[in-house]
Design an enzyme around this catalytic site. Structure first.
Site, mmCIF file in Angstrom:
data_model
loop_
_atom_site.group_PDB
_atom_site.id
_atom_site.type_symbol
_atom_site.label_atom_id
_atom_site.label_comp_id
_atom_site.label_asym_id
_atom_site.label_seq_id
_atom_site.Cartn_x
_atom_site.Cartn_y
_atom_site.Cartn_z
ATOM 1 N N ASP A 451 -3.218 -14.588 -2.692
ATOM 2 C CA ASP A 451 -2.345 -14.049 -3.717
ATOM 3 C C ASP A 451 -0.935 -14.550 -3.397
ATOM 4 O O ASP A 451 -0.490 -14.453 -2.258
ATOM 5 C CB ASP A 451 -2.392 -12.528 -3.708
ATOM 6 C CG ASP A 451 -1.592 -11.935 -4.842
ATOM 7 O OD1 ASP A 451 -1.858 -12.282 -6.001
ATOM 8 O OD2 ASP A 451 -0.677 -11.129 -4.564
ATOM 9 N N ASP A 650 -2.531 -7.929 -0.858
ATOM 10 C CA ASP A 650 -1.745 -6.868 -0.240
ATOM 11 C C ASP A 650 -2.543 -5.603 0.017
ATOM 12 O O ASP A 650 -2.012 -4.635 0.548
ATOM 13 C CB ASP A 650 -0.495 -6.561 -1.075
ATOM 14 C CG ASP A 650 -0.843 -6.076 -2.477
ATOM 15 O OD1 ASP A 650 -2.015 -5.727 -2.718
ATOM 16 O OD2 ASP A 650 0.051 -6.043 -3.330
ATOM 17 N N ASP A 654 -4.723 -5.634 -5.063
ATOM 18 C CA ASP A 654 -5.817 -6.600 -5.029
ATOM 19 C C ASP A 654 -7.142 -5.985 -4.589
ATOM 20 O O ASP A 654 -8.060 -6.710 -4.221
ATOM 21 C CB ASP A 654 -5.463 -7.749 -4.080
ATOM 22 C CG ASP A 654 -4.207 -8.480 -4.521
ATOM 23 O OD1 ASP A 654 -4.141 -8.883 -5.685
ATOM 24 O OD2 ASP A 654 -3.294 -8.619 -3.701
#
Length: 766
Positions: A451, A650, A654
Site C-alpha cells: 500500500d 497499515d 487494509d
C-alpha cells in the site's frame, strides 16, 4: 501457555498434549519442547487454567505461578479476582516432582535445567565408572579383577552400584509411566524399556539364574542418554534467548511522583495514571505519555529502530525503552500485560509455540517411530535368539541398541528449534511473526503488494520544490508563506511550516488572517498582502501566474500538489508538495528483486502520482485508483494468476486485503502490535523489513528441511545397523554407543537451528 517441566523433551510432547487434549473443555493443544511450553485453547465456560494445571499435575508434573507479562497466574492479580474471559491459558511454570526442589518456580530457566541434567549425568558417570572397574572391562584395564569390598559377590556389588544410576535416570521411568497413563508412547518409553530390560535381566541372573550380567551396558546407556540430554538442553537454551532477552528488558523499579516527591517503587506497583519521573539514562518502566520535558529516547530494544526518537509533551513512551539525555515526566497509560513489551512477548511466544504444517506430520511420525522401535527391537531379539541361535544376553544387547538408537527426539526437535530461532531473530529486528505458519509461508512468496501511503511513503505531505518569480529568494518566500500557514490546520499548510522549520527560518507574525474554504488563505505579513492557495484563489483575486504557469503545470503533471503564492497582487512563486518516499523504499524493492520477489504498488491515487512514486523507488507494476472496497479483490486477482501474494498495509484500512493475502503484513503499527488480521507485524514501519522477513522465513524453512532430512535419514540408517546387519563384517553397535548416537543426533539438530543466527539480513547500505 503452560510452561512445562524441566524433563520435558522433544518426544514427550505427545504426553503433554494427550494429558491436556482429553480434558473437558480443551479445544486444542500445541506443545513446544524447545520453549518448554504448551499453548492451550479452551472454553472458559467449561474449564479454567487451574483445572488445566491439575490435569498436568496428574500427568506427573507440578505447576507454579510465574511473573511473565500477561500471565493468568500473574501475582499482580488480587486474591480471588476472576480470570480474564479469553480462551488462552497464559503462562505458568511446571516441573516434575523428582526431588529437585519443591515445585516449579518462575525463574527456572533452560540453563538451570541443563545444570540439573549435568548433575544427573555426573552421578551416573561416577557409579558407571565404578561398575566398569569391577566388570570385565576393569579386568582388561588393570590386568586382574578388582576385589569387591566386604567380600560381596561381584554381581551383587554391581547391582548395588547400579542403583544410584537408576536414581539419576529415574525421570525416564516416570516419563514412561506418564506416557502409558495417557495411552501414548514417547522417548521415555524406549529408554525406560532399554535400561529396564538390561537391569531386570541382570538382577534375575544375580538372583540365581544362570548367565552373564550386563549392569555395565545398562549403566553406560543411562549415562550416555543423560549426557546427550545435557548437551541438548544447553543447545536448546540458545534457541530461547529471544524471549529471555525480551523479559529482561523491563526495569525492576520505577520512580513515581508521590505527594510531590520522587519515590522509587517496584515496577509491579505502578498504576495507570501514576506520574513517572524518568531521568537521563534510565529505562521507561511502563507505557506512558510525556507531560513535561523533552528528550531523545532509544526505542531499539522494542521496535528495532536504531535512531533515537525525539519526545516532547503529548508523545507516547514505550516501556523498556531508554531515555538518553533530558529528564521526562510522564503519565503511566498501560501496565502489566497491557504494555507494548508484554504484547510483543506474547506474540513471540505464541509464534514459537505454534506448529508449522511440517511439524504436525513430524509429530505423527514420531509416535509411530516409537512403535516401530519397540517392534523392531522385539523382532531383532527373536531373530538373533531363535533364528541365529545367539545367547539371550547378546540378543538382548542387539534389541536394546535398536530401541535406543531409534528414539525420535531429533525428529521432535527438528522444526521447533528452527521456529524458535527464526522468530527470535525477527523479534530482534522488530519483526513479529504471529505464527509458525506465517514464518513458513512467507518463504514461498513471489509477489509483495505494498500500500503506497504510509508504507512506501512517509504518509505525510512534504515540500519537495519551491519555484519563485521576479528574483524572489526561495527561503524568503517560504518564510513569509509559513507565517500565513502557521494560522491554518490544513495538512498542506503544516507541510510548509515544517519545511520552514527544517531550514531554520523564523516566520514573523501574520495579521488580518482570512481562511478561504477550499481555496487557501490570505493574510498580511510585514506589511505585504499574501495570498496562498490553489488556482481558484488566485483567479478570485484576479492574479495571473504569468511565467510560473508552465512550472506549475509541469509540477502538477508529475503528480505533485501545487500551492500558488501571490505578494501584493502579483504571482510570487509555486510550492510543490508531495508524499515523499521513505528513505529505505528503494532498498526494499531492490532487496526483494534480489530474492526473486516482485514488488507491486497499490494506491487510490491517480495513475500520474502513482507512477511518479513508483519510478522513484524502482517499482514496475502499479495498481492505481483503487477504491477502498476493491483492495481485497486486487489481491485475489493476483492469486488467481498462481502467485503467492503478501499484502503490506497499515493493518486498519487494509484489513480485508491483509486477510485475503497468503501472508498479511501490518506496517506502521508502531507499538500497536495486536493487529488481528495480519500474520506478522513490522514494528519499525520500514518496508526493507519485508525483505528481511522473507530472508528469515527462507532461512528458517531451510533449517527445518535440513533438520527433518537429518532426523529421518538418521533413523532410516540407524535401525538396520543397530539390528546387526553389518555383524558379518565385524561391525556392531553397543547400547551405549547407540545412546550416544541418538543423543548426538538431537544435539546436531539443535545446533544446526541455532546456526540460523548467522543469517545475513538485508540492510539499506547493501
Amino acid at each position: 501457555m503452560l510452561h512445562v517441566g524441566r524433563q520435558y523433551r522433544a518426544s514427550e510432547k505427545a504426553v503433554v498434549e494427550a494429558a491436556l487434549a482429553r480434558y473437558r473443555g480443551v479445544l486444542s493443544v500445541d506443545a513446544n519442547p524447545v520453549g518448554q511450553t504448551a499453548t492451550v485453547q479452551y472454553d472458559p465456560a467449561v474449564t479454567s487454567v487451574h483445572q488445566l494445571r491439575r490435569a498436568v499435575e496428574r500427568c506427573g508434573f507440578e505447576c507454579a505461578g510465574c511473573n511473565t507479562p500477561g500471565c493468568l497466574c500473574d501475582p499482580l492479580r488480587e486474591p480471588g479476582e476472576p480470570e480474564r474471559a479469553h480462551d488462552k491459558a497464559e503462562v505458568e511454570r511446571a516441573q516434575r516432582p523428582d526431588g529437585h526442589g519443591a515445585g516449579g518456580h518462575a525463574g527456572h530457566s533452560m540453563e538451570q535445567m541443563a545444570t540439573e541434567m549435568r548433575n544427573r549425568f555426573v552421578i551416573a558417570l561416577v557409579f558407571t565408572l565404578a561398575i566398569l572397574a569391577f566388570s570385565s572391562v576393569g579386568k582388561s584395564v588393570f590386568g586382574h579383577e578388582l576385589a569387591t569390598p566386604f567380600g560381596l559377590d561381584r554381581n551383587i556389588w554391581e547391582l548395588l552400584l547400579s542403583l544410584p544410576v537408576l536414581w539419576a535416570a529415574r525421570m525416564f521411568f516416570n516419563g514412561a509411566v506418564a506416557a502409558l497413563r495417557q495411552r501414548t508412547l514417547d522417548m521415555n518409553t524406549l529408554v525406560a524399556v532399554a535400561i529396564g530390560i538390561s537391569w531386570v535381566y541382570s538382577a534375575v541372573v544375580t538372583a540365581g539364574l544362570s548367565g552373564d550380567v550386563f549392569y555395565d551396558a545398562g549403566a553406560m546407556l543411562a549415562t550416555f542418554v543423560l549426557l546427550g540430554h545435557w548437551f541438548e538442553m544447553r543447545a536448546r537454551g540458545g534457541a530461547s534467548d529471544a524471549i529471555r532477552a525480551l523479559l529482561d528488558l523491563a526495569p525492576p523499579t520505577a520512580v513515581v511522583i508521590r505527594d510531590g516527591e520522587p519515590v522509587e517503587v517496584p515496577t509491579a506497583e505502578v498504576a495507570v495514571g501514576d506520574r513517572l519521573l524518568i531521568r537521563p539514562g534510565a529505562k521507561v518502566p511502563v507505557d506512558g505519555e510525556v507531560i513535561e520535558g523533552e528528550s531523545e529516547v532509544d526505542e531499539s530494544t522494542v521496535t528495532g529502530e536504531s535512531l533515537p526518537v525525539h519526545k516532547h509533551p503529548g508523545d507516547t513512551l514505550v516501556g523498556a525503552t531508554i531515555n538518553k539525555n533530558g529528564t521526562l515526566r510522564a503519565r503511566a497509560t498501560a501496565i502489566g500485560s497491557d504494555t507494548a513489551l508484554a504484547q510483543i512477548v506474547k506474540l513471540v511466544q505464541e509464534a514459537q509455540n505454534s506448529k508449522a504444517p511440517g511439524q504436525r506430520l513430524a509429530d505423527r511420525a514420531a509416535f509411530w517411530l516409537v512403535l516401530v522401535a519397540l517392534t523392531a527391537g522385539t523382532i531383532t531379539f527373536l531373530i538373533w535368539a531363535v533364528v541365529v541361535g545367539r545367547d539371550v544376553k547378546e540378543s538382548l544387547l542387539f534389541a536394546i541398541t535398536v530401541i535406543v538408537i531409534t528414539c525420535p527426539d531429533a525428529l521432535g526437535l527438528a522444526t521447533p528449534t528452527a521456529i524458535m530461532v527464526g522468530s527470535g531473530l525477527g523479534a530482534r529486528r522488530g519483526i513479529l511473526f504471529k505464527s509458525a505458519t506465517a514464518l513458513e509461508q512467507i518463504a514461498s512468496l513471489d509477489t509483495v503488494i505494498f500500500d503506497k501511503t504510509g508504507t512506501l511513503t512517509r504518509g505525510q505531505p512534504e515540500v519537495v520544490a519551491v519555484t519563485t518569480a521576479n528574483g524572489i529568494d526561495q527561503s524568503e518566500l517560504l518564510r513569509l508563506v509559513a507565517a500565513v500557514e502557521r494560522e491554518s490546520e490544513h495538512p498542506l499548510a503544516q507541510a510548509i511550516v515544517d519545511a520552514a522549520g527544517a531550514r531554520h527560518l523564523d516566520p514573523p507574525a501574520a495579521a488580518s488572517f482570512q481562511a478561504v474554504p477550499g481555496e487557501g488563505a490570505i493574510a498580511t505579513v510585514e506589511g505585504k498582502r499574501i495570498a496562498v492557495g490553489n488556482a481558484r484563489l488566485l483567479n478570485r483575486e484576479g492574479i495571473s501566474l504569468d511565467g510560473l504557469a508552465n512550472q506549475a503545470a509541469e509540477l502538477a503533471g508529475e503528480g505533485r500538489t501545487t500551492v500558488r503564492v501571490a505578494l501584493d497582487g502579483r504571482a510570487a512563486g509555486v510550492i510543490a508538495i508531495a508524499d515523499a518516499a521513505r528513505d529505505t523504499s528503494p532498498a526494499a524493492v531492490s532487496a526483494l528483486r534480489e530474492l526473486g520477489v516482485q514488488a507491486v504498488m497499490r494506491t487510490g491515487d491517480s495513475q500520474t502520482t502513482a507512477q511518479r512514486i513508483a519510478a522513484e523507488i524502482g517499482i514496475a507494476e502499479v495498481i492505481a485508483e483503487v477504491l477502498p472496497g476493491a483492495k481485497a479483490s486486487k489481491v485475489a486477482e493476483l492469486q488467481k494468476q498462481g502467485r503467492k501474494v503478501a499484502m503490506v498495509g497499515d493493518g486498519v484500512n487494509d484489513a480485508p486485503a491483509l486477510a485475503q493475502a497468503d501472508v498479511g503484513i501490518a506496517i506502521g503499527a508502531g507499538t500497536d502490535v495486536a493487529v488481528e488480521t495480519a500474520d506478522m507485524v513490522l514494528m519499525r514501519s520500514d518496508p526493507l523489513d519485508v525483505a528481511t522477513a522473507i530472508t528469515i522465513g527462507r532461512g528458517t524453512r531451510q533449517k527445518m528441511y535440513q533438520n527433518l532430512g537429518w532426523a529421518t535419514g538418521y533413523n532410516s540408517l540407524a535401525i538396520p545397523i543397530a539390528a546387526g546387519v553389518l555383524e558379518p563384517l565385524g561391525f556392531t553397535l553397543s547400547p551405549a554407543i547407540g545412546a550416544l548416537s541418538m543423543s548426538g543426533s538431537s544435539v546436531i539438530v539443535a545446533i544446526n537451528a541455532i546456526a540460523l543466527r548467522r543469517l545475513r539480513l538485508p540492510r539499506q547500505g547493501d
